[in-house]
Design a protein around this motif. Structure first.
Motif: not given
Ligand code: S3P
Length: 158
Positions: A32, A55-56, A76-79, A114-116, A43, A9, A13, A129, A47
């Protein structure tokens, strides 16, 4: 060809992806946003309402849909790299935008979307990561200065 931009994130990107797509005359897709439109939710709401595992799984299906597309740059999303099986689905060129921790921290400071980041620090997420981004990457580029990163990518794609 399909080009997948991967990275943390805040690694740029979406911003770089739009410019890269223009330079290549490709279509730009923000994964996203694509998911948000499909789900009619942001997003962080996805979550909150359905959880990360849901989500995954949605990410996996979305990547499968993208396989029908050509000449696209996909931010893409960071995860997305959390599921190693995605490497097979993402058949194209994977470009890892790497950004030093301090730059990421500055870019993400105060981010509420960003939820994470509500449960982990940027440093924790990055450390777990990095090996995954490296595993997925066909090309790795440092993205601190976007113009030079794009030049480097264009060279690598020749
Ligand atoms: C995530 C990154 C986000 C988004 C979601 C999870 C992650 O995308 O997919 O919040 O796990 O790193 P960006 O990388 O576009 O912020």
């Amino acid at each position: 060809m399909r080009i997948y931009l991967i990275g943390m994130m805040g690694s740029g990107k979406s911003t770089l992806g739009k410019e890269l797509a223009k330079a290549l005359n490709y279509t730009f897709i923000d994964m996203d946003h694509y998911i948000e439109e499909k789900c009619c939710k942001f997003i962080d709401e996805i979550f909150r309402d359905y959880g990360e595992a849901w989500f995954r799984a949605f990410e996996t299906n979305t990547l499968k849909e993208f396989k029908k597309m050509d000449n696209v740059v996909i931010a893409t999303g960071g995860g997305v790299i959390k599921n190693k099986k995605h490497k097979e689905i993402m058949d194209g060129k994977c470009i890892y935008l790497s950004v030093p921790l301090d730059v990421l921290e500055a870019r993400l400071e105060g981010d509420e979307t960003r939820p994470l980041l509500k449960t982990k620090t940027v440093k924790e997420i990055l450390e777990e990561r990095i090996p995954l981004y490296e595993y997925f990457a066909d090309i790795k580029v440092e993205n601190v200065n976007m113009e030079s990163a794009i030049k480097e990518i264009m060279e690598a794609l020749k």
